[in-house]
Design a protein around this motif. Structure first.
Motif, PDB file in Angstrom:
ATOM      1  N   GLY A  90       0.814  -1.208   0.000  1.00  0.00           N
ATOM      2  CA  GLY A  90       0.000   0.000   0.000  1.00  0.00           C
ATOM      3  C   GLY A  90       0.844   1.253   0.000  1.00  0.00           C
ATOM      4  O   GLY A  90       0.551   2.225  -0.713  1.00  0.00           O
ATOM      5  N   ALA A  91       1.900   1.249   0.795  1.00  0.00           N
ATOM      6  CA  ALA A  91       2.799   2.406   0.835  1.00  0.00           C
ATOM      7  C   ALA A  91       3.464   2.615  -0.518  1.00  0.00           C
ATOM      8  O   ALA A  91       3.638   3.758  -0.964  1.00  0.00           O
ATOM      9  CB  ALA A  91       3.852   2.218   1.930  1.00  0.00           C
ATOM     10  N   ALA A  92       3.814   1.524  -1.186  1.00  0.00           N
ATOM     11  CA  ALA A  92       4.441   1.643  -2.503  1.00  0.00           C
ATOM     12  C   ALA A  92       3.469   2.225  -3.529  1.00  0.00           C
ATOM     13  O   ALA A  92       3.851   3.044  -4.364  1.00  0.00           O
ATOM     14  CB  ALA A  92       4.962   0.280  -2.960  1.00  0.00           C
ATOM     15  N   LEU A  93       2.206   1.805  -3.469  1.00  0.00           N
ATOM     16  CA  LEU A  93       1.205   2.369  -4.386  1.00  0.00           C
ATOM     17  C   LEU A  93       1.058   3.870  -4.170  1.00  0.00           C
ATOM     18  O   LEU A  93       1.020   4.644  -5.128  1.00  0.00           O
ATOM     19  CB  LEU A  93      -0.143   1.675  -4.184  1.00  0.00           C
ATOM     20  CG  LEU A  93      -0.252   0.243  -4.688  1.00  0.00           C
ATOM     21  CD1 LEU A  93      -1.576  -0.366  -4.234  1.00  0.00           C
ATOM     22  CD2 LEU A  93      -0.113   0.179  -6.198  1.00  0.00           C
ATOM     23  N   LEU A  94       0.999   4.269  -2.916  1.00  0.00           N
ATOM     24  CA  LEU A  94       0.863   5.698  -2.611  1.00  0.00           C
ATOM     25  C   LEU A  94       2.127   6.479  -2.968  1.00  0.00           C
ATOM     26  O   LEU A  94       2.038   7.608  -3.461  1.00  0.00           O
ATOM     27  CB  LEU A  94       0.526   5.888  -1.134  1.00  0.00           C
ATOM     28  CG  LEU A  94      -0.854   5.404  -0.702  1.00  0.00           C
ATOM     29  CD1 LEU A  94      -1.011   5.517   0.800  1.00  0.00           C
ATOM     30  CD2 LEU A  94      -1.952   6.150  -1.439  1.00  0.00           C
ATOM     31  N   ALA A  95       3.282   5.880  -2.737  1.00  0.00           N
ATOM     32  CA  ALA A  95       4.544   6.563  -3.039  1.00  0.00           C
ATOM     33  C   ALA A  95       4.674   6.857  -4.529  1.00  0.00           C
ATOM     34  O   ALA A  95       5.319   7.828  -4.920  1.00  0.00           O
ATOM     35  CB  ALA A  95       5.729   5.723  -2.565  1.00  0.00           C
ATOM     36  N   SER A  96       4.040   6.047  -5.353  1.00  0.00           N
ATOM     37  CA  SER A  96       4.111   6.255  -6.795  1.00  0.00           C
ATOM     38  C   SER A  96       3.359   7.493  -7.256  1.00  0.00           C
ATOM     39  O   SER A  96       3.518   7.937  -8.385  1.00  0.00           O
ATOM     40  CB  SER A  96       3.548   5.031  -7.531  1.00  0.00           C
ATOM     41  OG  SER A  96       4.389   3.930  -7.354  1.00  0.00           O
ATOM     42  N   MET A  97       2.544   8.045  -6.378  1.00  0.00           N
ATOM     43  CA  MET A  97       1.734   9.202  -6.757  1.00  0.00           C
ATOM     44  C   MET A  97       2.224  10.506  -6.132  1.00  0.00           C
ATOM     45  O   MET A  97       1.566  11.533  -6.236  1.00  0.00           O
ATOM     46  CB  MET A  97       0.277   8.945  -6.358  1.00  0.00           C
ATOM     47  CG  MET A  97      -0.314   7.771  -7.125  1.00  0.00           C
ATOM     48  SD  MET A  97      -2.060   7.506  -6.808  1.00  0.00           S
ATOM     49  CE  MET A  97      -2.003   6.709  -5.219  1.00  0.00           C
ATOM     50  N   ALA A  98       3.380  10.465  -5.465  1.00  0.00           N
ATOM     51  CA  ALA A  98       3.889  11.664  -4.797  1.00  0.00           C
ATOM     52  C   ALA A  98       5.387  11.795  -5.043  1.00  0.00           C
ATOM     53  O   ALA A  98       6.048  10.850  -5.454  1.00  0.00           O
ATOM     54  CB  ALA A  98       3.620  11.574  -3.299  1.00  0.00           C
ATOM     55  N   GLY A  99       5.902  12.957  -4.769  1.00  0.00           N
ATOM     56  CA  GLY A  99       7.338  13.167  -4.883  1.00  0.00           C
ATOM     57  C   GLY A  99       7.744  13.699  -6.235  1.00  0.00           C
ATOM     58  O   GLY A  99       6.917  13.950  -7.114  1.00  0.00           O
ATOM     59  N   PRO A 100       9.043  13.874  -6.408  1.00  0.00           N
ATOM     60  CA  PRO A 100       9.558  14.454  -7.660  1.00  0.00           C
ATOM     61  C   PRO A 100       9.276  13.548  -8.862  1.00  0.00           C
ATOM     62  O   PRO A 100       9.364  12.327  -8.770  1.00  0.00           O
ATOM     63  CB  PRO A 100      11.065  14.560  -7.423  1.00  0.00           C
ATOM     64  CG  PRO A 100      11.293  14.271  -5.989  1.00  0.00           C
ATOM     65  CD  PRO A 100      10.087  13.604  -5.443  1.00  0.00           C
ATOM     66  N   ALA A 101       8.949  14.185  -9.958  1.00  0.00           N
ATOM     67  CA  ALA A 101       8.643  13.461 -11.191  1.00  0.00           C
ATOM     68  C   ALA A 101       9.924  13.048 -11.914  1.00  0.00           C
ATOM     69  O   ALA A 101      10.967  13.699 -11.785  1.00  0.00           O
ATOM     70  CB  ALA A 101       7.788  14.327 -12.101  1.00  0.00           C
ATOM     71  N   LEU A 102       9.810  11.993 -12.665  1.00  0.00           N
ATOM     72  CA  LEU A 102      10.898  11.587 -13.555  1.00  0.00           C
ATOM     73  C   LEU A 102      11.029  12.630 -14.662  1.00  0.00           C
ATOM     74  O   LEU A 102      10.061  13.340 -14.966  1.00  0.00           O
ATOM     75  CB  LEU A 102      10.582  10.223 -14.180  1.00  0.00           C
ATOM     76  CG  LEU A 102      10.486   9.032 -13.234  1.00  0.00           C
ATOM     77  CD1 LEU A 102       9.921   7.817 -13.960  1.00  0.00           C
ATOM     78  CD2 LEU A 102      11.845   8.713 -12.651  1.00  0.00           C
ATOM     79  N   PRO A 103      12.183  12.732 -15.301  1.00  0.00           N
ATOM     80  CA  PRO A 103      12.318  13.673 -16.431  1.00  0.00           C
ATOM     81  C   PRO A 103      11.306  13.337 -17.535  1.00  0.00           C
ATOM     82  O   PRO A 103      10.972  12.164 -17.747  1.00  0.00           O
ATOM     83  CB  PRO A 103      13.752  13.441 -16.917  1.00  0.00           C
ATOM     84  CG  PRO A 103      14.451  12.741 -15.804  1.00  0.00           C
ATOM     85  CD  PRO A 103      13.422  12.013 -15.021  1.00  0.00           C
ATOM     86  N   ASP A 104      10.828  14.349 -18.227  1.00  0.00           N
ATOM     87  CA  ASP A 104       9.828  14.148 -19.285  1.00  0.00           C
ATOM     88  C   ASP A 104      10.280  13.136 -20.327  1.00  0.00           C
ATOM     89  O   ASP A 104       9.466  12.373 -20.841  1.00  0.00           O
ATOM     90  CB  ASP A 104       9.494  15.471 -19.979  1.00  0.00           C
ATOM     91  CG  ASP A 104       8.526  16.307 -19.175  1.00  0.00           C
ATOM     92  OD1 ASP A 104       7.883  15.751 -18.248  1.00  0.00           O
ATOM     93  OD2 ASP A 104       8.408  17.514 -19.461  1.00  0.00           O
ATOM     94  N   VAL A 105      11.563  13.120 -20.646  1.00  0.00           N
ATOM     95  CA  VAL A 105      12.068  12.196 -21.660  1.00  0.00           C
ATOM     96  C   VAL A 105      11.863  10.736 -21.237  1.00  0.00           C
ATOM     97  O   VAL A 105      11.738   9.858 -22.076  1.00  0.00           O
ATOM     98  CB  VAL A 105      13.554  12.505 -21.996  1.00  0.00           C
ATOM     99  CG1 VAL A 105      14.463  12.162 -20.825  1.00  0.00           C
ATOM    100  CG2 VAL A 105      13.987  11.813 -23.267  1.00  0.00           C
ATOM    101  N   VAL A 106      11.788  10.499 -19.956  1.00  0.00           N
ATOM    102  CA  VAL A 106      11.538   9.153 -19.425  1.00  0.00           C
ATOM    103  C   VAL A 106      10.050   8.963 -19.135  1.00  0.00           C
ATOM    104  O   VAL A 106       9.482   7.911 -19.406  1.00  0.00           O
ATOM    105  CB  VAL A 106      12.359   8.915 -18.133  1.00  0.00           C
ATOM    106  CG1 VAL A 106      12.008   7.584 -17.496  1.00  0.00           C
ATOM    107  CG2 VAL A 106      13.846   9.024 -18.404  1.00  0.00           C
ATOM    108  N   ARG A 107       9.426   9.990 -18.597  1.00  0.00           N
ATOM    109  CA  ARG A 107       8.045   9.871 -18.140  1.00  0.00           C
ATOM    110  C   ARG A 107       7.067   9.617 -19.275  1.00  0.00           C
ATOM    111  O   ARG A 107       6.166   8.776 -19.152  1.00  0.00           O
ATOM    112  CB  ARG A 107       7.645  11.120 -17.358  1.00  0.00           C
ATOM    113  CG  ARG A 107       6.418  10.890 -16.496  1.00  0.00           C
ATOM    114  CD  ARG A 107       6.118  12.034 -15.574  1.00  0.00           C
ATOM    115  NE  ARG A 107       5.831  13.248 -16.342  1.00  0.00           N
ATOM    116  CZ  ARG A 107       6.253  14.456 -16.011  1.00  0.00           C
ATOM    117  NH1 ARG A 107       6.977  14.626 -14.930  1.00  0.00           N
ATOM    118  NH2 ARG A 107       5.959  15.492 -16.739  1.00  0.00           N
ATOM    119  N   ARG A 108       7.234  10.272 -20.392  1.00  0.00           N
ATOM    120  CA  ARG A 108       6.267  10.105 -21.495  1.00  0.00           C
ATOM    121  C   ARG A 108       6.259   8.670 -22.048  1.00  0.00           C
ATOM    122  O   ARG A 108       5.207   8.049 -22.087  1.00  0.00           O
ATOM    123  CB  ARG A 108       6.534  11.144 -22.576  1.00  0.00           C
ATOM    124  CG  ARG A 108       6.083  12.514 -22.135  1.00  0.00           C
ATOM    125  CD  ARG A 108       6.085  13.514 -23.273  1.00  0.00           C
ATOM    126  NE  ARG A 108       5.627  14.805 -22.788  1.00  0.00           N
ATOM    127  CZ  ARG A 108       6.314  15.915 -22.894  1.00  0.00           C
ATOM    128  NH1 ARG A 108       7.478  15.931 -23.504  1.00  0.00           N
ATOM    129  NH2 ARG A 108       5.824  17.041 -22.421  1.00  0.00           N
TER     130      ARG A 108
END
Length: 168
Positions: free
Chosen positions: A33-51
């Protein structure tokens, strides 16, 4: 990650909550559960990776979910949340268990990685690593129980990947 079973203070005949691996069961739910929530918070990956990561993440989420469900279904009435198999259980080596020795753990881990990529957060990737280490250790503990109960387990272990089909 280590692919050898670890030692445990529990004896093969210990059918108590702790002896069956109850702490592993209790720990996995808040960790997941903590891992699921952690995926929705914090610094984003760079756009080149995120897209592109969103596309890859979507595929991994679905494939991981299907692998986990196939593993759950493959055990049928033998399904137990504990690492120690039930007395009288048989060793399942076909279906999802012909692809990975622990398809439920591997599927959940793959789906969690997909979830982290879908949300594109560093914290999601880090938490997936933590869950991966947890499931690897839980699977190693389970393998000690399986090897004690099934003489054919070492041969099966040598033939089939641990968590992720064809990879690990």
């Amino acid at each position: 990650m280590n692919d050898t079973p670890d030692a445990s203070p529990a004896t093969p005949n210990d059918d108590s909550f702790l002896g069956r691996g109850g702490l592993w069961v209790v720990s996995q739910f808040p960790l997941g559960g903590a891992a699921l929530l952690a995926s929705m918070a914090g610094p984003a990956l760079p756009d080149v990776v995120r897209r592109p990561g969103r596309w890859v993440g979507g595929v991994l989420f679905v494939v991981g979910g299907l692998l986990a469900l196939a593993g759950l279904g493959g055990l049928g009435r033998q399904l137990t949340p504990f690492p120690k198999p039930s007395p009288g259980a048989t060793l399942v080596q076909s279906g999802a268990y012909g692809l990975a020795r622990h398809p439920v753990y591997g599927g959940m881990l793959t789906a969690l990685l997909g979830w982290a990529l879908l949300h594109g957060r560093w914290s999601g990737l880090l938490s997936t690593l933590v869950v991966g280490l947890f499931f690897d250790r839980k699977a190693s503990r389970e393998e000690a129980f399986l090897a004690a109960q099934f003489p054919e387990y070492p041969t099966y272990r040598g033939r089939v990947s641990k968590l992720i089909p064809w990879l690990y």
